[in-house]
Write a protein that holds these residues in place. Structure first.
Motif, PDB file in Angstrom:
ATOM      1  N   SER A 193      -7.936  -0.999  -3.876  1.00  0.00           N
ATOM      2  CA  SER A 193      -6.946  -1.590  -4.219  1.00  0.00           C
ATOM      3  C   SER A 193      -6.500  -3.655  -3.583  1.00  0.00           C
ATOM      4  O   SER A 193      -6.604  -4.749  -4.110  1.00  0.00           O
ATOM      5  CB  SER A 193      -6.119  -1.434  -5.570  1.00  0.00           C
ATOM      6  N   MET A 238      -6.208   2.892  -3.489  1.00  0.00           N
ATOM      7  CA  MET A 238      -4.811   1.689  -2.996  1.00  0.00           C
ATOM      8  C   MET A 238      -5.041   1.382  -2.195  1.00  0.00           C
ATOM      9  O   MET A 238      -5.016   0.543  -2.202  1.00  0.00           O
ATOM     10  CB  MET A 238      -3.153   2.941  -2.665  1.00  0.00           C
ATOM     11  N   GLY A 259       2.550   1.683  -3.626  1.00  0.00           N
ATOM     12  CA  GLY A 259       1.049   1.986  -4.705  1.00  0.00           C
ATOM     13  C   GLY A 259       1.137   3.250  -4.148  1.00  0.00           C
ATOM     14  O   GLY A 259       0.737   4.333  -5.768  1.00  0.00           O
ATOM     15  N   CYS A 301       0.776  -1.592  -0.562  1.00  0.00           N
ATOM     16  CA  CYS A 301       0.324   0.350  -0.298  1.00  0.00           C
ATOM     17  C   CYS A 301       0.706   1.138  -0.148  1.00  0.00           C
ATOM     18  O   CYS A 301       0.809   2.357  -1.111  1.00  0.00           O
ATOM     19  CB  CYS A 301      -0.891  -0.045   0.919  1.00  0.00           C
TER      20      CYS A 301
END
Length: 133
Positions: A79, A76, A55, A52
């Protein structure tokens, strides 16, 4: 074209590592001789915590800081949670020696949320980092 795609490469590489580690059968490899209770959950948490953070910086790098900070965080986190759930489903359905586990998915989600919280802290608690590039 990105001049310095450090986070793009780092995030992509990390996600390949997480995916491989999640789906590869390590059957036949001898585990360490010591046992730490719930170490598996700590590994899941760490994988998604790092994913994370990388990302979010990947999204910053990709958008050159034009994506709104809250949008990058939320995108993020969502996701990573979805990715973690999908990996657990794939483990359960398609692998022979791995099993999906709801507690693993929760550890993945907790890692992603905590990773986003760390990034938010870094940008908004008087630190020197600026979201805009």
């Amino acid at each position: 074209m990105l001049k310095k795609p450090f986070f793009t490469i780092s995030f992509t590489g990390w996600m390949v590592f997480v995916t491989f580690s999640s789906l590869y059968s390590f059957k036949g490899l001898k585990p360490p001789s010591f046992s730490i209770p719930h170490a598996d959950k700590l590994v899941h948490f760490t994988f998604y915590f790092v994913a994370c953070i990388l990302g979010i910086f990947f999204l910053r790098e990709l958008s050159k800081g034009k994506m709104m900070f809250k949008q990058a965080l939320l995108s993020m986190v969502i996701s990573m949670i979805c990715f973690g759930v999908i990996i657990e489903v794939i483990q359960h359905i398609f692998t022979l020696n791995r099993t999906g586990d709801i507690m693993d998915a929760l550890a993945n989600s907790a890692g992603a949320i905590c990773g986003a919280a760390v990034v938010k802290y870094l940008f908004f608690k008087g630190q020197a980092l600026k979201w805009r590039i």
